[in-house]
Design an enzyme around this catalytic site. Structure first.
Site, PDB file in Angstrom:
ATOM      1  N   ARG A  62       0.827  -1.214   0.000  1.00 54.71           N
ATOM      2  CA  ARG A  62       0.000   0.000   0.000  1.00 54.71           C
ATOM      3  C   ARG A  62       0.859   1.262   0.000  1.00 54.71           C
ATOM      4  O   ARG A  62       0.552   2.231  -0.696  1.00 54.71           O
ATOM      5  CB  ARG A  62      -0.935  -0.014   1.214  1.00 54.71           C
ATOM      6  CG  ARG A  62      -2.001  -1.110   1.153  1.00 54.71           C
ATOM      7  CD  ARG A  62      -2.958  -1.019   2.325  1.00 54.71           C
ATOM      8  NE  ARG A  62      -2.306  -1.326   3.592  1.00 54.71           N
ATOM      9  CZ  ARG A  62      -2.192  -2.547   4.098  1.00 54.71           C
ATOM     10  NH1 ARG A  62      -2.660  -3.587   3.428  1.00 54.71           N
ATOM     11  NH2 ARG A  62      -1.603  -2.742   5.268  1.00 54.71           N
ATOM     12  N   ASP A  79      -0.042 -17.980   3.542  1.00 58.44           N
ATOM     13  CA  ASP A  79      -0.799 -18.081   4.798  1.00 58.44           C
ATOM     14  C   ASP A  79      -1.246 -19.513   5.043  1.00 58.44           C
ATOM     15  O   ASP A  79      -1.046 -20.084   6.120  1.00 58.44           O
ATOM     16  CB  ASP A  79      -2.035 -17.180   4.751  1.00 58.44           C
ATOM     17  CG  ASP A  79      -1.710 -15.716   4.963  1.00 58.44           C
ATOM     18  OD1 ASP A  79      -0.603 -15.412   5.421  1.00 58.44           O
ATOM     19  OD2 ASP A  79      -2.583 -14.878   4.656  1.00 58.44           O
TER      20      ASP A  79
END
Length: 245
Positions: A62, A79
Site C-alpha cells: 500500500r 498463509d
C-alpha cells in the site's frame, strides 16, 4: 507518495518490494520447519519472522503502490501453507491429535478458498473484498486489529503446543513464591498426561501463559472460518441460481 523506479510501481511485478518480502516469508517458514526437530529456538524465531513478513508485505504494497494480483495470491497461499506446515509439525509432536490437526487444516483451506471463489464470482478482486452476509466475516476482513488478534492467537497456540516437547523452552518461567507449586489433579493427569509438559515445578511457564491467553482468539478464528465457509458456499449457490434465471 512513492517515486518511480524500484520503490514505485514499475513493470517487473516479480521484484515488487512486497513480493520480495513474500519470498522471504516463504524461505523463513521453510527454514523453521526444516529445523523444527533440531533447534526449537531457531524454529520459533524463523516462524515468527515469517509471520512478521506477513504484516510487512501488505503495508509496503500500500505504501509503495505496489499492490498486485500476484502478491495477493502469494500472500494467501503462503498463509495457508505456513499454517498447514505448523499443524503438520504439531501432529508429529502429538500423534494422538493428528485427526484434529487435519480437521483444522481442512477448515482453514476450505473456508478461505470458498471465500476467494465467492468473492471473485461476485466481482471482487480479492477474497478480502468481502460482500458476505455475515457480520462476523465482514468484521474479520474489515477490522485489521480483530483479524490480527485471531490470526496471532492461532499461530501462538500452535507454537506453544510445538514448544511443549522441549523442556528447555517450557522452562522459561515466571517464579512462584517459595513453597508454592503448580500441580494438576492426579485424575486429570491420568486422562491427559501430556498436560504435565506445560507445567514447571518452580514457576509459571511463559509459553503456557501465552497458550492460555491465545485460546479465545483461536476459538474465535475457527468460528470465523466456519461461518466464512458456510456463507461463501451460500453465495456460490446463489450465483449459480442467478445464472439460470
Amino acid at each position: 507518495m512513492a517515486g518511480p523506479g524500484f520503490f514505485g510501481r514499475h513493470s517487473n511485478v516479480y521484484t515488487y518490494v512486497p513480493n520480495l518480502i513474500g519470498y522471504a516469508r516463504v524461505a523463513a517458514a521453510l527454514y523453521a520447519f526444516g529445523v523444527a526437530f533440531k533447534s526449537p529456538y531457531q524454529c520459533i524465531i524463523a516462524y515468527f519472522l515469517s509471520f512478521v513478513c506477513d504484516e510487512l508485505d501488505g503495508r509496503f504494497a500500500r505504501m509503495l503502490n505496489q499492490t498486485s494480483t500476484l502478491g495477493a495470491v502469494l500472500d494467501m497461499v503462503t498463509d495457508r501453507l505456513a499454517t498447514t506446515g505448523l499443524l503438520i509439525i504439531v501432529s508429529l509432536v502429538y500423534p494422538q491429535i493428528h485427526t484434529l490437526c487435519i480437521a483444522l487444516v481442512f477448515l482453514d483451506i476450505f473456508s478461505h478458498w470458498f471465500q476467494m471463489y465467492a468473492s471473485l464470482a461476485l466481482g471482487a478482486t480479492t477474497h478480502k473484498d468481502v460482500r458476505s452476509k455475515s457480520g462476523l466475516v465482514r468484521l474479520y476482513y474489515s477490522n485489521r486489529v480483530f483479524m490480527g488478534y485471531c490470526c496471532i492467537c492461532c499461530e501462538v497456540l500452535y507454537l506453544v503446543i510445538y514448544a511443549s516437547m522441549w523442556p528447555g523452552v517450557m522452562g522459561i518461567a515466571l517464579p512462584l513464591p517459595n513453597g508454592v507449586r503448580l500441580e494438576l489433579p492426579a485424575r486429570v493427569l491420568e486422562v491427559a498426561p501430556v498436560l504435565e509438559r506445560f507445567l514447571v515445578p518452580s514457576g509459571v511457564s511463559i509459553m503456557t501463559i501465552l497458550g492460555i491467553a491465545a485460546l479465545p482468539g483461536f476459538f474465535t478464528k475457527q468460528i470465523c472460518n466456519w461461518v466464512q465457509l458456510r456463507t461463501a458456499a451460500d453465495q456460490l449457490i446463489a450465483v449459480d441460481a442467478q445464472k439460470k434465471k
